[in-house]
Each structure stands twice: as C-alpha cells, then as structure tokens.
Design an enzyme around this catalytic site. Structure first.
Site, mmCIF file in Angstrom:
data_model
loop_
_atom_site.group_PDB
_atom_site.id
_atom_site.type_symbol
_atom_site.label_atom_id
_atom_site.label_comp_id
_atom_site.label_asym_id
_atom_site.label_seq_id
_atom_site.Cartn_x
_atom_site.Cartn_y
_atom_site.Cartn_z
ATOM 1 N N ASP A 1 -0.279 4.166 8.872
ATOM 2 C CA ASP A 1 1.155 4.061 9.130
ATOM 3 C C ASP A 1 1.545 5.200 10.050
ATOM 4 O O ASP A 1 1.373 6.369 9.700
ATOM 5 C CB ASP A 1 1.917 4.159 7.800
ATOM 6 C CG ASP A 1 3.398 3.873 7.975
ATOM 7 O OD1 ASP A 1 3.773 3.315 9.010
ATOM 8 O OD2 ASP A 1 4.173 4.218 7.069
ATOM 9 N N GLU B 1 -0.070 -1.182 12.303
ATOM 10 C CA GLU B 1 1.112 -1.988 12.570
ATOM 11 C C GLU B 1 1.099 -2.460 14.016
ATOM 12 O O GLU B 1 0.668 -1.733 14.898
ATOM 13 C CB GLU B 1 2.376 -1.143 12.411
ATOM 14 C CG GLU B 1 2.635 -0.647 11.040
ATOM 15 C CD GLU B 1 3.588 0.532 11.112
ATOM 16 O OE1 GLU B 1 4.798 0.298 11.041
ATOM 17 O OE2 GLU B 1 3.109 1.665 11.272
ATOM 18 N N CYS C 1 7.473 -2.234 -2.069
ATOM 19 C CA CYS C 1 6.696 -1.418 -2.999
ATOM 20 C C CYS C 1 5.242 -1.872 -2.939
ATOM 21 O O CYS C 1 4.949 -3.058 -3.095
ATOM 22 C CB CYS C 1 7.237 -1.552 -4.416
ATOM 23 S SG CYS C 1 6.141 -0.824 -5.645
ATOM 24 N N CYS D 1 4.245 -3.356 -6.715
ATOM 25 C CA CYS D 1 4.762 -4.591 -7.304
ATOM 26 C C CYS D 1 5.378 -5.539 -6.275
ATOM 27 O O CYS D 1 5.666 -6.688 -6.587
ATOM 28 C CB CYS D 1 5.787 -4.273 -8.390
ATOM 29 S SG CYS D 1 7.345 -3.635 -7.744
ATOM 30 N N CYS E 1 10.237 3.248 -6.784
ATOM 31 C CA CYS E 1 10.473 1.837 -7.073
ATOM 32 C C CYS E 1 11.323 1.709 -8.336
ATOM 33 O O CYS E 1 11.008 2.292 -9.371
ATOM 34 C CB CYS E 1 9.151 1.104 -7.243
ATOM 35 S SG CYS E 1 9.396 -0.651 -7.531
ATOM 36 N N CYS F 1 8.990 -1.018 -10.856
ATOM 37 C CA CYS F 1 7.774 -0.652 -11.599
ATOM 38 C C CYS F 1 7.651 0.856 -11.781
ATOM 39 O O CYS F 1 6.730 1.332 -12.438
ATOM 40 C CB CYS F 1 6.529 -1.204 -10.913
ATOM 41 S SG CYS F 1 6.128 -0.372 -9.373
ATOM 42 N N ASP G 1 5.384 7.226 3.687
ATOM 43 C CA ASP G 1 4.416 6.717 4.663
ATOM 44 C C ASP G 1 3.118 6.261 3.997
ATOM 45 O O ASP G 1 2.429 5.372 4.486
ATOM 46 C CB ASP G 1 4.103 7.787 5.722
ATOM 47 C CG ASP G 1 5.331 8.113 6.550
ATOM 48 O OD1 ASP G 1 6.247 7.272 6.589
ATOM 49 O OD2 ASP G 1 5.377 9.201 7.135
HETATM 50 ZN ZN LIG Z 1 7.221 -1.374 -7.573
#
Ligand SMILES: [Zn+2]
Length: 424
Positions: free
Chosen positions: A208, A292, A344, A347, A362, A365, A372
């Site tokens: 990233d 990317e 995330c 999850c 998050c 979760c 990054d």
């Molecule tokens: Zn999550």
C-alpha cells in the site's frame, strides 16, 4: 484520423542498458545540430498533419510522411546530414503522439492535442537498426567501449556492465546539464530470459503506497520516505528563486539555469536510485506481489497532496516493479484501489477513513491496525482472490458485505498481471 489497423506485434522480453557517452567537442556540435534539425522535422510533420486534416480532411499516416522525407532533403540539404533512420523515427514519434491522443479520446478521456516542441525540449535521437545505423565495439579493456553512429563515427562509451542479448535500438540523449547518455534496448532470447529468472518463491506481499510513508507492506514492514527528497526540494526552491531574480539574457542567468538543472538532475538520480533499491529487495523476497492500480495522474490534481505524491514517485515505482518482476519471473497483480483503506481486513466491514485517521479501528470486529497495514492486507487479499480468474471482473468479493456503501460488489478486478512469460 489515425491508422491503427496494424495488429500488435508480439512483444519479446527486452532489457534496456544505459551508458554514459563522451563525445568529442566536434561530435557534440554535430549531435546538437541533429537535435535542432530533428526538432524542426517534428514540428513540421505535426503541422502538416494538422493542416492536411483541417484543410482537406485528409489523415496522413507515418508511411505518407516518411515518403516525403527525400523530397524535403532536396529543399533542405542540411537534413541530409542526419541519418535517414533517425529522421524516420522523428516522424514515428509524431505518429505515436497522435496514436496516444486518439487512444485516450477513445477511452473517453480529455487528452491534450499533440503539441509543438521547443528545441530546448527536444533531447534525444533514436538509431533503430543495429549493424546499420549503430554498432557497439568493445575493446577488451574494462569499461572501455565505443558506440558507432551512422554519419558520426565512434563515440567513447563507458561500458560499465556487459551487454547480453541482441541490440535493437539505441537512443542517444542529452540531459539538461549537458551530459550525454545512450539507452540501448536489447531483445532477450528464451534462454537468457530463463537465466534472468530468480529461484521461485512462495512468499506473497501486498503493498500500500502512502503519504506519510512511501509504502507499507502486508508483512507489517514500512518503507520510509527518504528524507533527502525534502532537503533537495528546499535547495531547488532556492536555486529557482535565484534564477528568477537574474536578469534575462545575462550570463548570470545562464549560470543559475545550470544550477537549477543540476539540482533537478540530482533529485531525479537519487529518486531513481532509491526506487531501484527498494524494487530489487521486493522482487528478491516475494514471488507474488499485489499493488494498487493507482491513477496517479488523477491524484496529482489534488493540490494538497500533489507535492508529496510527486516526491514519492509512485508511478515510477510501479513501472520499475512491473519491469523488474517480469524479468525475474515474479507475478505482479494490480487491484482496483477503491475501498482498500475503508474496508476492514479482518471482517470486511467498511467505514469512512479520512486521511487524518492513521489507525483503523473496526466497530464490528474490534480490529485495531495501522491504516496502511490494513490497506496492504486488503490489496493482497483482493489480488489473491482475483488471481485464479485472471483478467476478469470477480463478481463476488469479500467487500460485498459492506455496510452503507453506495457501490456494490464489482470493484475487484485484475488490471494487469505479469507472469513468467512476460505478457501484460
Ligand atoms: Zn472488522
């Protein structure tokens, strides 16, 4: 207006070497003259295409314009001093500029129309045929070489490494500080291609690219932005200020212009060096590299980010990474960058992540992770998932369970995949 019916030729693996040239004063004057003449031909060919279309609605092709070159030489005998193949390549450059223009129009973009070149921005000459317009002589002694150019003779060349492969083209260029280099592109045989492959590696990585750091790896490592970019930038700003203060046409101004050019050149060299080293390390370690597909050009338009992005030179980094990976037989997969920072990695929930937020927390979760690092894990996951189905949009995606997103699933796709046979 363009003629693009030709089927694309199969691309053989190539490698480009760059060597420093030391022309004599006389040779340098000749090369300078050629650059001026080529620039004139470039502008004339561009003008002719424009006029032919505007006045007669005719689209001129590369072949049409090449056929006119002998006639031009009769009117302008000085053009005959330049090797014919070099002149043909000038016409080719105009052709390519138009082809790229129409390509971008077709893609629905808003490209700039091909522009005239000033002789201060025309820096290179292409010699296309090995054995005919250029030749390479080695002299048995370390680093000593000669580049023989048509109608010019032998130019001293520092062969700091041996050339393997069949030479195809030589591009002779002058840097803004007046140094001369040649880029020699060679075609690699299947055997040589095999030899340049690295031993296979099962290791995978997602990369990233960021603003605070140059890049973050899914292995939780960080490639820091080199400090010298900033330092050089300050130096460049000072040099540019002094240049603008010097009176136009004065000797002082010429001196200042050289200082600015030298600073630019050093920044470019340092950047190139940094990127080369990082790319080498990555390619040596990992067999599967996910990045990317960043549209750098669009991002640079955002003025707040522009400086850092230009500094970090992501496009250069990606270009080198792809080329190096191809040579080493590594796989590079580019994935769509949308939502890689908002999703995330554990999850799949999406939440807004303004640039100022450096840690991903998050709410679903409970994952807490560097922004990054999270992005790099998503990039790797997307690439992995996309891979078995090369080149196609993957309809189902881990991000499809996203909450509150306006777009649905179809944002995972392989843009390009480089594999051991070198096809993109
Ligand atoms: Zn999550």
């Amino acid at each position: 207006m363009s003629k693009r019916e030709k089927p694309p030729q199969e691309k053989k693996p190539t490698r480009t070497y760059q060597f420093r040239l030391y022309p004599t004063h006389k040779q340098e004057r000749t090369l300078e003259e050629w650059l001026v003449l080529c620039c004139e031909v470039y502008d004339a060919a561009l003008d002719e295409r424009k006029s032919a279309y505007r006045i007669a609605g005719v689209s001129l092709s590369y072949e049409d314009q090449c056929a006119e070159l002998p006639g031009c030489k009769e009117v302008r005998p000085d053009l005959a001093l330049v090797p014919s193949q070099v002149l043909q390549d000038v016409v080719k450059r105009v052709d390519l500029a138009f082809a790229a223009f129409f390509q971008r129009v077709e893609e629905g973009k808003k490209p700039g129309f091909p522009r005239f070149k000033s002789r201060f921005r025309y820096h290179s000459l292409t010699f296309k045929q090995f054995g005919n317009s250029f030749e390479i002589h080695t002299q048995g002694q370390k680093n000593r070489g000669m580049l023989e150019l048509a109608k010019l003779g032998q130019v001293k060349m520092v062969l700091h490494r041996p050339i393997t492969g069949t030479p195809k083209t030589a591009i002779v260029k002058r840097t803004p500080t007046g140094k001369w280099f040649v880029n020699i592109t060679v075609e690699l045989s299947p055997k040589l291609t095999q030899e340049s492959h690295m031993p296979p590696s099962e290791k995978e990585v997602g990369i990233d690219v960021g603003l605070k750091t140059f890049a973050y790896l899914s292995t939780a490592e960080e490639i820091a932005n080199p400090r010298f970019f900033r330092e050089d930038e300050a130096r460049l700003a000072r040099a540019q200020r002094q240049l603008s203060e010097a009176a136009k046409g004065s000797k002082e101004r010429e001196k200042k212009r050289k200082i600015v050019a030298r600073t630019h050149e050093r920044i470019a060299n340092r950047r190139k060096n940094f990127i080369e080293q990082e790319v080498c390390k990555l390619v040596a370690r990992f067999g599967f590299i996910a990045v990317e597909a960043l549209v750098v050009r669009n991002m640079v338009k955002n003025p707040r980010l522009a400086k850092s992005i230009a500094d970090a030179s992501w496009s250069q980094f990606f270009m080198r990474l792809l080329a190096k990976a191809e040579e080493a037989g590594r796989q590079v997969v580019k994935v769509n960058p949308s939502y890689t920072s908002q999703t995330c990695s554990a999850c799949g929930r999406r939440q807004p992540m303004p640039l100022s937020v450096r840690v991903y927390e998050c709410t679903q979760c409970g994952l807490v992770i560097h922004r990054d690092h999270n992005g790099s894990l998503n990039i790797l996951a997307n690439a992995r998932q996309a891979c078995g189905r090369a080149g196609r949009v993957i309809p189902e995606a881990p991000g499809a369970v996203a909450v509150g997103s306006r777009h649905s699933a179809s944002n995972w796709l392989i843009i390009a995949s480089v594999n051991s046979c070198g096809s993109i």
